[in-house]
Design a protein around this motif. Structure first.
Motif, short mmCIF file in Angstrom:
data_model
loop_
_atom_site.label_atom_id
_atom_site.label_comp_id
_atom_site.label_asym_id
_atom_site.label_seq_id
_atom_site.Cartn_x
_atom_site.Cartn_y
_atom_site.Cartn_z
N ARG A 34 0.85 -1.20 0.00
CA ARG A 34 0.00 0.00 0.00
C ARG A 34 0.88 1.25 0.00
O ARG A 34 1.96 1.27 0.60
N SER A 35 0.39 2.31 -0.62
CA SER A 35 1.16 3.55 -0.69
C SER A 35 1.40 4.15 0.70
O SER A 35 2.46 4.69 0.98
N GLY A 36 0.40 4.02 1.57
CA GLY A 36 0.56 4.53 2.94
C GLY A 36 1.64 3.78 3.69
O GLY A 36 2.40 4.35 4.48
N GLU A 108 10.65 -3.97 15.71
CA GLU A 108 10.23 -4.54 14.43
C GLU A 108 8.72 -4.77 14.41
O GLU A 108 8.04 -4.45 13.42
N ASP A 109 8.20 -5.33 15.51
CA ASP A 109 6.75 -5.57 15.61
C ASP A 109 5.97 -4.26 15.54
O ASP A 109 4.94 -4.17 14.88
N ILE A 110 6.49 -3.24 16.23
CA ILE A 110 5.83 -1.93 16.23
C ILE A 110 5.82 -1.34 14.82
O ILE A 110 4.81 -0.82 14.35
N TRP A 114 2.71 -0.23 12.54
CA TRP A 114 2.56 1.12 11.96
C TRP A 114 2.32 1.04 10.46
O TRP A 114 1.45 1.72 9.92
N ARG A 115 3.12 0.21 9.78
CA ARG A 115 2.97 0.11 8.33
C ARG A 115 1.58 -0.39 7.96
O ARG A 115 0.95 0.12 7.04
N LYS A 116 1.11 -1.40 8.70
CA LYS A 116 -0.22 -1.95 8.42
C LYS A 116 -1.30 -0.90 8.64
O LYS A 116 -2.21 -0.73 7.83
#
Length: 197
Positions: A34-36, A108-110, A114-116
């Motif tokens: 996704r772009s976001g 890494e989990d955080i 955030w990306r999701k």
């Protein structure tokens, strides 16, 4: 000021390099991510670099220099003090360093969270026509709300690790201070150092 100027120049270079890299990637990549999500990754990279330059580097270098000069000065006063300081610093670094793999995994989990979350948010905004046509505003808000709750749990886990690390550092610093003062007190009767020193 010079350091801040270097940081700004490098941050702009990161943005330019990221854009060039993204434009060179095949369409398959752009369909998969996704772009976001991509935007969040670039922002995190830039912010991490700026934080490292503004805080980490400028705090780390003086800290290391201070420890080196303190150790040399203590060794000059009494070799036992210099050796004790080296041992304390090694214990401090080793005990703190033992948590680094756990902190890395937590970060890494955080970042995945955030990306999701940002990916979902920006997809909803970018495709607002489809969202509104399906009356899916509430659904999207609830979905992102769940992702935010997951992020909050991950944040709590990270803060617990930071607190654990801070407690370890405080313990070593406190015991180390007592040991150094104790050794210095023992050196006074020998005439190796004066009470003032």
């Amino acid at each position: 000021k010079r350091g801040q100027a270097i940081t700004r120049v490098t941050s702009r270079k990161i943005d330019g390099d990221a854009l060039a890299h993204l434009l060179a990637l095949p369409l398959k990549f752009h369909y998969e991510y996704r772009s976001g999500e991509i935007q969040e990754r670039i922002n995190r990279l830039r912010n991490s670099f700026e934080n490292f330059m503004n805080q980490g580097l400028f705090d780390l270098v003086p800290g290391i220099v201070t420890v080196v000069f303190m150790t040399i000065y203590l060794a000059y006063l009494d070799v036992r003090l210099g050796i004790a300081n080296v041992v304390i610093v090694c214990i401090f670094a080793g005990w703190s360093g033992a948590l680094i793999p756990c902190l890395d995994r937590a970060w890494e989990d955080i970042e995945k969270g955030w990306r999701k979350r940002y990916g979902r948010m920006w997809d909803a905004v970018r495709n607002i026509g489809i969202v509104k046509a399906n009356s899916a505003e509430l659904y999207e808000r609830k979905f992102v709300g769940k992702l935010m709750q997951q992020d909050a749990k991950l944040d709590e886990k990270l803060m617990a690790l930071f607190n654990k690390n801070a407690a370890r550092q405080d313990i070593v610093s406190g015991i180390g201070t007592v040991v150094l003062f104790g050794l210095a007190a023992l050196a006074i009767p020998d005439g190796a150092i004066s009470p003032g020193q």
